[in-house]
Design a protein around this motif. Structure first.
Motif, PDB file in Angstrom:
ATOM      1  N   ALA C 161      43.164  40.349  22.764  1.00  0.00           N
ATOM      2  CA  ALA C 161      43.286  41.790  22.526  1.00  0.00           C
ATOM      3  C   ALA C 161      42.044  42.514  23.014  1.00  0.00           C
ATOM      4  N   VAL C 162      40.861  42.043  22.626  1.00  0.00           N
ATOM      5  CA  VAL C 162      39.660  42.789  23.021  1.00  0.00           C
ATOM      6  C   VAL C 162      39.363  42.623  24.504  1.00  0.00           C
ATOM      7  N   SER C 163      39.639  41.434  25.052  1.00  0.00           N
ATOM      8  CA  SER C 163      39.275  41.277  26.462  1.00  0.00           C
ATOM      9  C   SER C 163      40.186  42.127  27.344  1.00  0.00           C
ATOM     10  N   SER C 164      41.406  42.401  26.887  1.00  0.00           N
ATOM     11  CA  SER C 164      42.243  43.260  27.744  1.00  0.00           C
ATOM     12  C   SER C 164      41.873  44.727  27.620  1.00  0.00           C
ATOM     13  N   LEU C 165      40.997  45.053  26.670  1.00  0.00           N
ATOM     14  CA  LEU C 165      40.501  46.429  26.631  1.00  0.00           C
ATOM     15  C   LEU C 165      39.799  46.796  27.930  1.00  0.00           C
ATOM     16  N   ALA C 166      39.282  45.763  28.608  1.00  0.00           N
ATOM     17  CA  ALA C 166      38.560  46.019  29.855  1.00  0.00           C
ATOM     18  C   ALA C 166      39.451  46.748  30.859  1.00  0.00           C
ATOM     19  N   SER C 167      40.746  46.424  30.834  1.00  0.00           N
ATOM     20  CA  SER C 167      41.671  47.093  31.759  1.00  0.00           C
ATOM     21  C   SER C 167      41.603  48.592  31.591  1.00  0.00           C
ATOM     22  N   ASN C 193      45.902  43.086  36.150  1.00  0.00           N
ATOM     23  CA  ASN C 193      45.667  42.594  34.798  1.00  0.00           C
ATOM     24  C   ASN C 193      46.951  42.438  34.020  1.00  0.00           C
ATOM     25  N   ILE C 194      47.875  43.383  34.206  1.00  0.00           N
ATOM     26  CA  ILE C 194      49.142  43.254  33.494  1.00  0.00           C
ATOM     27  C   ILE C 194      49.904  42.047  33.993  1.00  0.00           C
ATOM     28  N   ALA C 195      49.892  41.867  35.318  1.00  0.00           N
ATOM     29  CA  ALA C 195      50.664  40.760  35.879  1.00  0.00           C
ATOM     30  C   ALA C 195      50.118  39.418  35.448  1.00  0.00           C
ATOM     31  N   TYR C 196      48.826  39.328  35.203  1.00  0.00           N
ATOM     32  CA  TYR C 196      48.260  38.009  34.918  1.00  0.00           C
ATOM     33  C   TYR C 196      47.937  37.771  33.453  1.00  0.00           C
ATOM     34  N   GLU C 197      47.904  38.853  32.665  1.00  0.00           N
ATOM     35  CA  GLU C 197      47.605  38.640  31.266  1.00  0.00           C
ATOM     36  C   GLU C 197      48.770  37.939  30.566  1.00  0.00           C
ATOM     37  N   ASN C 254      43.134  32.928  35.016  1.00  0.00           N
ATOM     38  CA  ASN C 254      41.819  33.433  34.611  1.00  0.00           C
ATOM     39  C   ASN C 254      41.062  34.027  35.796  1.00  0.00           C
ATOM     40  N   LEU C 255      41.217  33.412  36.977  1.00  0.00           N
ATOM     41  CA  LEU C 255      40.578  33.967  38.172  1.00  0.00           C
ATOM     42  C   LEU C 255      41.043  35.399  38.403  1.00  0.00           C
ATOM     43  N   ALA C 256      42.345  35.605  38.204  1.00  0.00           N
ATOM     44  CA  ALA C 256      42.867  36.951  38.396  1.00  0.00           C
ATOM     45  C   ALA C 256      42.346  37.875  37.313  1.00  0.00           C
ATOM     46  N   GLU C 257      42.247  37.349  36.112  1.00  0.00           N
ATOM     47  CA  GLU C 257      41.804  38.173  34.993  1.00  0.00           C
ATOM     48  C   GLU C 257      40.373  38.663  35.185  1.00  0.00           C
ATOM     49  N   VAL C 258      39.511  37.796  35.752  1.00  0.00           N
ATOM     50  CA  VAL C 258      38.128  38.213  35.968  1.00  0.00           C
ATOM     51  C   VAL C 258      37.918  38.789  37.362  1.00  0.00           C
ATOM     52  N   GLY C 259      38.964  38.827  38.163  1.00  0.00           N
ATOM     53  CA  GLY C 259      38.857  39.470  39.467  1.00  0.00           C
ATOM     54  C   GLY C 259      37.960  38.746  40.436  1.00  0.00           C
ATOM     55  N   ARG C 260      38.196  37.474  40.628  1.00  0.00           N
ATOM     56  CA  ARG C 260      37.451  36.733  41.642  1.00  0.00           C
ATOM     57  C   ARG C 260      38.435  36.209  42.674  1.00  0.00           C
ATOM     58  N   ASN C 261      37.934  35.895  43.867  1.00  0.00           N
ATOM     59  CA  ASN C 261      38.825  35.383  44.912  1.00  0.00           C
ATOM     60  C   ASN C 261      39.658  34.242  44.369  1.00  0.00           C
TER      61      ASN C 261
END
Lengths: 563, 231, 375
Positions: C161-167, C193-197, C254-261
């Motif tokens: 819940a809190v980590s998706s606040l970043a979106s 973020n929606i697609a990968y959460e 997780n890679l998608a969630e943190v936005g890395r290649n």
């Protein structure tokens, strides 16, 4: 334009083409074909040229394209004489670029108006805009006759005869409006105008793309060039043939492809002034030019990876690592890393560095390592599945579109057009060597990158053979320079258009001599200029990342686009 | 670029911009604290030294390519020369996050306003390394009708790296020199010739401005080039 | 943007409640330990609990910020340099370590440019939200040696819940910056973020089925039993070994969630300059940068907790093992960044909704069936 009627063009290829004989082009047959339209005939050093009236440009060019097979409008040179303006269309054939013809269109001094060639060859669009910008000839019916290299508020036409260079100029810095705004249907639909560049990480310099986005998709893209227009043609016209022009070609395509550019000028000027080049110098030229080509292609692959991968990642760095090795070799040879200034009219600046054996060993070491390094690139780039889904079938450039835009080099060869001046219009030592022209049928970003990687290997083959030849060359025959008069004055009114295969494609030079030691008109036909013109074809309807990737795969160097 | 060659106007303008830049110590190092304290107490001096060290030790570069020199600039970032050893090897694409702009190439009339804007977008303190002959004087293209005679006509430069193009080693030396100067709290006597972005309405009326008046909006930003005054 | 502020407030209060309410009953949450050290006695009053909780939170927050400080300016450069045959910072201090000080102070001391037409206060809140949301997540992560701020029964839900606040921060930054590149970056990140959460949460749910609890300490405890013993070395029942498929899925998501290649498209420097952070300078940029790295570490912490046995490991104390595992995940993200091209936005969405989501559901159902049959 050929696309409107592909049937007709295919028909033209099956038909017997007018004016083709065993020896080359039969200009009398072409004159008969054009009939009344020809009002005069000129003899250029490279080909015959027909003088026509300014309102019959399209008819003439259609006839030459469809009946005689001149499908490649290589260049348009515009110039001002004391009594007239003149546009020269240099036409060639993709199948055989030695078959050339010029079409000269003189226009009056008072009202320089000429019919546009854009419906025949799409590439004429930008070329005519450039002629309008720099010389001041108006092209009737041109779809978009604006300045292209200079700012729109510029006063005067700088390559004209009565231009005052000291007059003040005002350049605007304005926000742009969405050119598609009027096409919106209803309240809900919306597109967004966005400036990509001139300062943007993906534009490889100072290109400006006026892009209209529909969500993430590109609805419209218009390249806006001229942010690096540093008057190369003026510089060349102010220099003496013998030594003062040669440093400038290095700065056209500055991706360390300098020697290839120098060769373009050397070839045109040598043919114009009828200078021979010793065979030994030809071999050294061939070797150094191919080293240049490799360095240029390495840079292209590296920056393309930069566009697709993101930051300055491994492939970019590895490409630079290998490029450094080539630059070291070139530095040993020429004394410079980037701006070589190595060729001279009629030969070279100096011979290979001593001790020769050591130099050959370093070259051989580099060539021995190369297959392994290229394999590494294939591992990292072309066999990577994510890379493939990004690049295969994106940025598609169909062969006939490519031809109509005058695309050359790896861009054309990536679209399956078998066109390489090193083989088709032989010069240097290329005809004696054993190598292949690479073509890929993919027509997409992937094919263009693959093409470059394979050309690196072919260049290595050429260099290897050159090294073998040079090693066994008898010492007394190592002639690097032929006799060239101290002051070179080609015949008055001699005109020539000659091209070589530079790293990006056909780099052509038009020179008109007026009997002095400086050229009266020096025109550069840059491959990037024509290649960049295809960008809207590649990227409209695609996504932004594909636009960026397509731009990277065209491998433009802005110094050469803007000149 | 000797001053005798300039007209009196230009010289006055140069001096005024010089003075603008050089009020007291270099503005870029001045803090509100110093204004409040008036003099240089020990703690602030130490703090200044620390800040100079900080700014001289680490810098983000703007990812900014113009012409030939940018190829050598890329080579400087890349494997063999690795500018990052000096803490200066992170190219940022956005000018908002950059400290140093390396101007690598010829500046032409169409690009100068854009470069000025990019420079303006960078947050203070910012530094300029002008790379190559073209940014010093226009280099081999100085006589071109379209070429701005050096980066200093548009933005103030801290370090000039000569060469056409400078070798990567030379650029590294330039950056290291810049870091040294910053760390020692030195600043360059900066001369800017006044090619400024102005609103079109503010330009002095003359023949050219009258002629363009129909095409250009009053509020559009413009840059006016007086080529005859160029060195 | 009042909604945003409200959400933060609510979360903060949840966080405090969980810190004090759950703390006394379960495991050895940090607040108790701190309370004992301060001599508050075993039955702390509300005030004492609050002080102890704050000190604990201060400790954990600083630990994470310190790690980010090392990672951002220094480790990232060194790791990237190692992948690209370079050396990177080596002039300032030993191994260039002082660059951390220099970078941090320099960035903080830069001029804060507030561009024309930004939508304040959304523009100011976004960076705080991004860094804050990641920090909040660490509150419930068990880091070994009793270092766990709170251990609510719904710990896993709380972390997601809190980590998706970043979106929210991303989209606010993108929208409020008054920059088209930022807007594109913000929209891309929200789509991503929606697609990968969803695959992320569903994959995590398969772990919950194994463990039978949402409580993070419970999940860690469930992984302590030995799975098999080969030649005297017993391999613990870490869920990475029990269900490697879920582990791989989770790492990718997780890679998608943190936005890395290959999923770094919200930033994509060569396409949209720097995405949502294009217009941020100085302090706000530092916060953005911190937030990004904190999220990578939070991702690492979640992976360590769910799949790698949390702080478990031989010889070394738990907290050391925990940090090693987080750094291993960080190294992995940097490796990806150096070697893998980024996908296109439509391909990313396709991979997310058509690939990852289906696979994660398959994984969930399979896990449920297996657990149902065995149990």
């Amino acid at each position: 334009m050929s696309l409107e009627d592909p049937q007709d063009q295919r028909g033209a290829q099956d038909r017997e083409l007018v004016g083709v004989t065993e020896e080359g082009v039969d200009y009398d047959a072409l004159e008969d074909l054009l009939g009344e339209k020809v009002i005069g005939r000129e003899s250029h050093v490279n080909a015959e040229a027909f003088v026509i009236r300014p309102d019959e440009v399209q008819d003439t060019l259609f006839a030459l394209r469809d009946e005689a097979g001149f499908d490649h409008c290589s260049c348009l040179t515009a110039q001002e004489y004391e009594d007239r303006y003149e546009s020269i269309y240099h036409l060639k054939k993709y199948d055989d670029p030695t078959q050339e013809v010029g079409v000269v269109v003189p226009t009056s001094k008072r009202a320089p108006r000429s019919q546009t060639a854009e419906p025949v060859y799409r590439t004429a669009d930008w070329h005519e805009r450039e002629a309008y910008d720099l010389i001041g000839i108006d092209y009737d019916e041109h779809p978009d006759l604006r300045r292209i290299l200079l700012p729109e508020t510029w006063q005067g036409h700088p390559m004209g005869m009565d231009y005052n260079q000291d007059q003040p100029q005002v350049v605007t810095f304005e926000s742009h409006t969405n050119p598609l705004a009027e096409d919106h249907k209803g309240e809900e639909s919306d597109t967004m105008f966005i400036n990509i560049g001139p300062h943007h990480p993906a534009t490889h310099g100072v290109l400006h793309l006026k892009t209209v986005l529909d969500g993430e998709q590109v609805a419209d893209v218009k390249p806006d060039i001229g942010y690096l227009h540093r008057c190369e043609e003026q510089m060349a016209q102010q220099g003496k043939y013998r030594k003062e022009i040669m440093p400038y070609p290095d700065r056209w395509d500055y991706s360390s492809a300098g020697i290839l550019n120098e060769w373009a000028y050397a070839r045109a000027a040598e043919d114009l002034a009828d200078i021979d080049v010793p065979e030994y110098a030809q071999v050294v030229r061939t070797m150094s030019a191919e080293l240049s080509r490799m360095a240029g292609h390495m840079l292209a692959v590296g920056t393309f990876a930069l566009d697709v991968y993101g930051d300055f990642t491994a492939i970019f760095q590895y490409a630079f690592r290998d490029r450094e090795k080539i630059l070291n070799l070139l530095e040993d040879l020429t004394g410079q890393r980037l701006m070589f200034n190595y060729l001279r009219l009629g030969g070279l600046a100096w011979d290979l560095p001593e001790p020769r054996e050591e130099y050959f060993d370093t070259v051989r070491d580099f060539l021995d390592e190369l297959p392994q390094n290229v394999e590494e690139y294939h591992d990292l780039i072309s066999s990577n599945e994510i890379f493939q889904i990004r690049c295969v079938d994106t940025g598609v450039l169909e062969p006939d579109v490519a031809k109509s835009y005058g695309a050359t080099g790896p861009v054309a060869r990536g679209s399956g057009i078998d066109y390489d001046l090193r083989r088709d219009d032989p010069y240097g030592y290329y005809p004696e060597l054993d190598w292949d022209v690479i073509t890929e049928d993919g027509c997409d970003n992937y094919a263009r990158v693959l093409c470059r990687l394979q050309e690196v290997e072919q260049s290595a083959r050429i260099i290897e053979q050159c090294v073998d030849l040079l090693e066994d060359w008898p010492e007394e025959d190592r002639e690097i320079q032929s006799n060239v008069p101290r002051t070179l004055r080609p015949d008055e009114d001699a005109e020539i258009y000659r091209a070589v295969e530079a790293a990006k494609g056909e780099l052509g030079i038009y020179i008109r001599s007026d009997g002095t030691d400086k050229p009266a008109r020096f025109k550069i036909r840059s491959p990037c200029f024509s290649n960049l013109q295809t960008l809207p074809e590649l990227s409209e309807g695609e996504y932004i990342p594909d636009l960026v990737a397509s731009l990277g795969s065209l491998d433009i160097i802005l110094g050469e686009v803007d000149r | 670029m000797s001053s005798q060659e300039r007209s009196a106007d230009t010289e006055a303008a140069v001096q005024s911009t010089q003075e603008d830049r050089m009020q007291g110590a270099d503005d870029r190092f001045n803090s509100k604290l110093r204004e409040a304290f008036g003099s240089s107490p020990f703690i602030l001096t130490k703090f200044d030294q620390f800040m100079n060290w900080v700014r001289g030790s680490s810098m983000f570069m703007l990812q900014f390519g113009i012409a030939c020199c940018s190829i050598e600039m890329m080579a400087t970032y890349a494997i063999k020369h690795d500018l990052d050893r000096f803490g200066a090897g992170i190219p940022r694409a956005s000018p908002r996050q950059a400290d140093v702009i390396i101007v690598p190439g010829t500046i032409v009339s169409k690009f100068a306003p854009r470069m000025k804007r990019v420079y303006d977008q960078m947050p203070e303190p910012k530094f300029v390394v002008s790379m190559g002959s073209c940014t010093i004087s226009g280099g081999p293209f100085q006589k071109g009708y379209n070429v701005v005679k050096g980066a200093e006509e548009v933005i103030p430069c801290d370090i000039h790296v000569p060469g056409c193009p400078p070798r990567p080693e030379a650029l590294i030396y330039g950056v290291a020199k810049l870091q040294e100067r910053i760390a020692n709290g030195e600043s360059s006597p900066v001369t800017v010739k006044p090619y400024e972005l102005k609103q079109f309405g503010d330009l002095e009326q003359d023949e050219l401005v009258d002629h363009l008046a129909q095409d250009i909006d009053e509020e559009t930003l413009v840059m006016r080039y007086n080529w005859a005054d160029s060195p | 943007m009042t909604g945003t502020a409200g959400t933060v407030g609510e979360t903060a209060s949840v966080f405090l409640q969980s810190g004090s309410g759950q703390g006394a009953t379960e495991g050895a949450p940090l607040a108790d330990t701190v309370g004992r050290l301060l001599g508050f006695g075993s039955n702390m009053g509300p005030g004492e609990t609050l002080i102890a909780a704050f000190i604990g939170a201060f400790f954990i927050g600083n630990l994470m910020l310190a790690m980010t400080g090392v990672a951002g300016p220094w480790a990232k450069r060194k790791i990237t340099a190692a992948f690209t045959d370079r050396i990177a910072v080596n002039r300032v201090g030993p191994f260039g370590l002082l660059i951390i000080v220099a970078d941090a102070v320099r960035l903080l001391s830069k001029e804060l440019v507030v561009p024309d037409g930004v939508d304040r206060p959304a523009w100011d809140i976004a960076p705080i939200l991004m860094a804050g949301s990641a920090l909040l997540g660490f509150a419930v992560i068990p880091m070994g040696n009793g270092i766990q701020l709170a251990d609510p029964e719904t710990g896993l839900v709380y972390v997601f819940a809190v980590s998706s606040l970043a979106s929210l921060g991303l989209v606010a930054a993108g929208y409020a910056s008054n920059n088209k590149y930022s807007l594109l970056g913000g929209l891309r990140s929200i789509a991503q973020n929606i697609a990968y959460e969803i695959p992320l949460v569903i994959t995590a749910a398969s772990v919950v089925i194994f463990a039978g609890t949402l409580q993070l300490s419970g999940i860690v405890a469930a992984q302590t039993e030995p799975l098999v013993t080969i030649l005297g070395v017993s391999i613990p029942a870490w869920y990475a070994f029990v269900n490697p498929f879920a582990f791989v899925l989770f790492m990718a998501a997780n890679l998608a969630e943190v936005g890395r290649n290959p999923f770094d498209i919200p930033e994509a420097p060569t396409e949209i300059v720097a995405g949502y952070q294009t217009e941020y300078s100085s302090v706000y940029f530092v916060l953005m940068y911190l937030g990004e790295f904190l999220h990578i570490f939070l991702g690492g912490a979640i992976i360590a907790t769910l799949f790698l046995g949390g702080p478990a490991g031989p010889v070394l104390p738990g907290i050391v093992w925990f940090i090693i595992k987080i750094w291993a995940v960080f190294l992995f993200t940097q490796w990806m960044r150096s070697a893998i091209p980024r996908v296109r936005i439509d391909q990313l969405i396709e991979i997310g909704w058509k690939g990852m989501l289906v696979l994660s559901f398959a994984n969930l159902v399979l896990t449920a069936v297996i657990v149902g049959l065995i149990a």
